[in-house]
Design a protein around this motif. Structure first.
Motif, PDB file in Angstrom:
ATOM      1  N   HIS A 134     -54.531 -50.428  73.185  1.00  8.96           N
ATOM      2  CA  HIS A 134     -53.492 -51.287  72.616  1.00  8.96           C
ATOM      3  C   HIS A 134     -54.011 -52.684  72.293  1.00  8.96           C
ATOM      4  O   HIS A 134     -53.221 -53.596  72.023  1.00  8.96           O
ATOM      5  CB  HIS A 134     -52.313 -51.370  73.575  1.00  8.96           C
ATOM      6  N   GLY A 135     -55.325 -52.850  72.303  1.00  9.65           N
ATOM      7  CA  GLY A 135     -55.915 -54.113  71.911  1.00  9.65           C
ATOM      8  C   GLY A 135     -55.862 -55.205  72.950  1.00  9.65           C
ATOM      9  O   GLY A 135     -56.085 -56.378  72.633  1.00  9.65           O
ATOM     10  N   LEU A 136     -55.586 -54.855  74.203  1.00  9.59           N
ATOM     11  CA  LEU A 136     -55.505 -55.860  75.258  1.00  9.59           C
ATOM     12  C   LEU A 136     -56.879 -56.173  75.835  1.00  9.59           C
ATOM     13  O   LEU A 136     -57.803 -55.359  75.778  1.00  9.59           O
ATOM     14  CB  LEU A 136     -54.595 -55.385  76.391  1.00  9.59           C
ATOM     15  N   ALA A 137     -57.008 -57.360  76.402  1.00  9.12           N
ATOM     16  CA  ALA A 137     -58.102 -57.671  77.301  1.00  9.12           C
ATOM     17  C   ALA A 137     -57.671 -57.252  78.703  1.00  9.12           C
ATOM     18  O   ALA A 137     -56.498 -57.366  79.053  1.00  9.12           O
ATOM     19  CB  ALA A 137     -58.409 -59.170  77.263  1.00  9.12           C
ATOM     20  N   ALA A 138     -58.601 -56.755  79.509  1.00  7.86           N
ATOM     21  CA  ALA A 138     -58.212 -56.250  80.831  1.00  7.86           C
ATOM     22  C   ALA A 138     -59.373 -56.373  81.805  1.00  7.86           C
ATOM     23  O   ALA A 138     -60.545 -56.248  81.424  1.00  7.86           O
ATOM     24  CB  ALA A 138     -57.757 -54.794  80.739  1.00  7.86           C
ATOM     25  N   ARG A 139     -59.029 -56.603  83.076  1.00  5.93           N
ATOM     26  CA  ARG A 139     -60.042 -56.744  84.125  1.00  5.93           C
ATOM     27  C   ARG A 139     -59.494 -56.227  85.446  1.00  5.93           C
ATOM     28  O   ARG A 139     -58.486 -56.757  85.954  1.00  5.93           O
ATOM     29  CB  ARG A 139     -60.433 -58.213  84.271  1.00  5.93           C
ATOM     30  N   PRO A 140     -60.111 -55.210  86.052  1.00  2.00           N
ATOM     31  CA  PRO A 140     -59.675 -54.759  87.377  1.00  2.00           C
ATOM     32  C   PRO A 140     -59.848 -55.855  88.423  1.00  2.00           C
ATOM     33  O   PRO A 140     -60.794 -56.649  88.371  1.00  2.00           O
ATOM     34  CB  PRO A 140     -60.596 -53.568  87.671  1.00  2.00           C
ATOM     35  N   VAL A 141     -58.922 -55.891  89.390  1.00  2.00           N
ATOM     36  CA  VAL A 141     -58.951 -56.862  90.476  1.00  2.00           C
ATOM     37  C   VAL A 141     -58.868 -56.076  91.778  1.00  2.00           C
ATOM     38  O   VAL A 141     -57.814 -55.520  92.123  1.00  2.00           O
ATOM     39  CB  VAL A 141     -57.789 -57.869  90.378  1.00  2.00           C
ATOM     40  N   GLY A 142     -59.977 -56.014  92.521  1.00  2.00           N
ATOM     41  CA  GLY A 142     -60.019 -55.150  93.683  1.00  2.00           C
ATOM     42  C   GLY A 142     -59.976 -55.839  95.029  1.00  2.00           C
ATOM     43  O   GLY A 142     -59.729 -55.204  96.039  1.00  2.00           O
ATOM     44  N   SER A 143     -60.243 -57.125  95.082  1.00  2.00           N
ATOM     45  CA  SER A 143     -60.376 -57.812  96.363  1.00  2.00           C
ATOM     46  C   SER A 143     -59.069 -58.514  96.713  1.00  2.00           C
ATOM     47  O   SER A 143     -58.734 -59.564  96.159  1.00  2.00           O
ATOM     48  CB  SER A 143     -61.517 -58.831  96.296  1.00  2.00           C
ATOM     49  N   TRP A 144     -58.300 -57.931  97.663  1.00  2.00           N
ATOM     50  CA  TRP A 144     -56.995 -58.461  98.057  1.00  2.00           C
ATOM     51  C   TRP A 144     -57.001 -58.783  99.545  1.00  2.00           C
ATOM     52  O   TRP A 144     -57.489 -57.996 100.347  1.00  2.00           O
ATOM     53  CB  TRP A 144     -55.888 -57.454  97.731  1.00  2.00           C
ATOM     54  N   GLN A 145     -56.436 -59.940  99.898  1.00  2.00           N
ATOM     55  CA  GLN A 145     -56.406 -60.373 101.294  1.00  2.00           C
ATOM     56  C   GLN A 145     -54.991 -60.810 101.664  1.00  2.00           C
ATOM     57  O   GLN A 145     -54.384 -61.608 100.949  1.00  2.00           O
ATOM     58  CB  GLN A 145     -57.369 -61.556 101.491  1.00  2.00           C
ATOM     59  N   GLN A 146     -54.485 -60.244 102.759  1.00  2.00           N
ATOM     60  CA  GLN A 146     -53.137 -60.580 103.254  1.00  2.00           C
ATOM     61  C   GLN A 146     -52.079 -60.366 102.172  1.00  2.00           C
ATOM     62  O   GLN A 146     -51.082 -61.094 102.108  1.00  2.00           O
ATOM     63  CB  GLN A 146     -53.096 -62.026 103.750  1.00  2.00           C
ATOM     64  N   ALA A 147     -52.284 -59.362 101.333  1.00  2.00           N
ATOM     65  CA  ALA A 147     -51.416 -59.149 100.167  1.00  2.00           C
ATOM     66  C   ALA A 147     -50.265 -58.202 100.526  1.00  2.00           C
ATOM     67  O   ALA A 147     -50.161 -57.081 100.029  1.00  2.00           O
ATOM     68  CB  ALA A 147     -52.219 -58.593  99.000  1.00  2.00           C
ATOM     69  N   ASP A 148     -49.375 -58.677 101.393  1.00  2.00           N
ATOM     70  CA  ASP A 148     -48.247 -57.880 101.872  1.00  2.00           C
ATOM     71  C   ASP A 148     -47.072 -58.069 100.908  1.00  2.00           C
ATOM     72  O   ASP A 148     -46.198 -58.920 101.103  1.00  2.00           O
ATOM     73  CB  ASP A 148     -47.869 -58.319 103.283  1.00  2.00           C
TER      74      ASP A 148
END
Length: 309
Positions: A264-278
């Motif tokens: 769909h022509g988007l820019a995208a980047r996976p984000v894998g490092s999460w801390q205290q993300a309740d």
């Protein structure tokens, strides 16, 4: 292929049955030379085609990320399984089967690819068939062009595009996780697929992106991303198999959602490092029940375009 810190810890062993260009047997893959080397005979119950068994060499990721390494290793393995699945579909193979059940520590995942003209079938590693992307299988050119866009990723995706990306993630996630997306003005909110799957509903009102930036190891650019797709679930008291399954599925689903975003022509980047993300606790639910597992930042403009405007 996406990999935390560009460390690429996933190892591949190929178990080759009848109907392949390689003689039946077990093979290791050397990614630096793009070569395979024979390890031994295949098991007696090997089905036709090839099964890629994925495990990890943890030391580089552990040395870089410390206690945060294990979730990232699992996410990387899910991404690798998705890359193999999509490559097989792009090359026109039969219906591949993917094992991401989390039951085994090694191999963590497996992808079975039937021989040309063959059909997927039950095999020793188990597995399930995965729906194709909306719009059909990818082309080789699409997969070769897939890259993680460097930040910033400004510009809000349209509602229709966001719905397609969420649909891809939910289908690939196979019900192990819940999915939503954080969007900004004019109506900042967390949105999710409605029950009919054709529209978006408001999951929670309010601006979530600055909080997500803090949770994502302080990556401030996330606060200005056009949208952030989130995989969430996996309670704090989950057993090892549940944790493995949730993270493997999240990596797999985000990889497929990334390809849909690029379509769909988007820019995208996976984000894998999460801390205290309740996420659950932040929305007023019981704590330790609904953690962010993985994410995909989305935007309508790439960083190089932003730098030239």
């Amino acid at each position: 292929m996406s990999s935390a810190g560009a460390l690429h810890p996933v190892d591949t062993e190929l178990v080759v049955g009848a109907g392949c260009s390689l003689p039946p047997g077990r093979y290791g893959y050397d990614p630096l030379r793009h070569r395979v080397h024979r390890l031994g005979r295949q098991p007696g119950n090997t089905p036709p085609g090839v099964t890629a068994r994925l495990s990890v060499t943890a030391r580089r990721t552990v040395s870089h990320y410390g206690h945060r390494a294990w979730p990232l290793l699992l996410l990387d393995t899910g991404h690798a399984a998705a890359a193999l699945f999509l490559a097989a579909r792009a090359l026109g193979t039969g219906e591949s089967e993917v094992r991401l059940d989390g039951l085994a520590g090694s191999p963590l995942a497996a992808v079975h690819i039937p021989p040309p003209g063959g059909r997927g079938q039950a095999h020793p590693d188990g597995g399930a068939r995965v729906p194709d992307l909306p719009g059909g299988p990818p082309t080789p050119a699409e997969l070769l062009a897939r890259r993680s866009t460097p930040p910033p990723l400004p510009g809000a995706p349209s509602q229709d595009t966001l719905r397609e990306v969420l649909t891809t993630a939910e289908r690939a996630g196979a019900g192990d996780l819940r999915w939503c997306a954080a969007v900004g003005p004019p109506r900042p909110a967390l949105v999710a697929l409605a029950a009919d799957g054709t529209t978006l509903r408001r999951h929670a009102a309010g601006e979530a992106r600055p909080t997500l930036a803090a949770w994502a190891a302080g990556q401030a650019w996330i606060a200005d991303a056009g949208a952030v797709l989130l995989a969430h679930g996996c309670p704090a008291d989950a057993d090892a198999a549940h944790i493995r399954r949730a993270h493997l599925r999240a990596g797999f689903a985000v990889h497929l959602a990334h390809v849909t975003a690029l379509r769909h022509g988007l820019a995208a980047r996976p984000v894998g490092s999460w801390q205290q993300a309740d996420l659950g606790a932040a929305l007023g639910a019981a704590p330790d029940r609904d953690w962010v597992v993985h994410g995909l930042a989305l935007g309508t403009r790439h960083a190089d375009e932003e730098n030239t405007t």
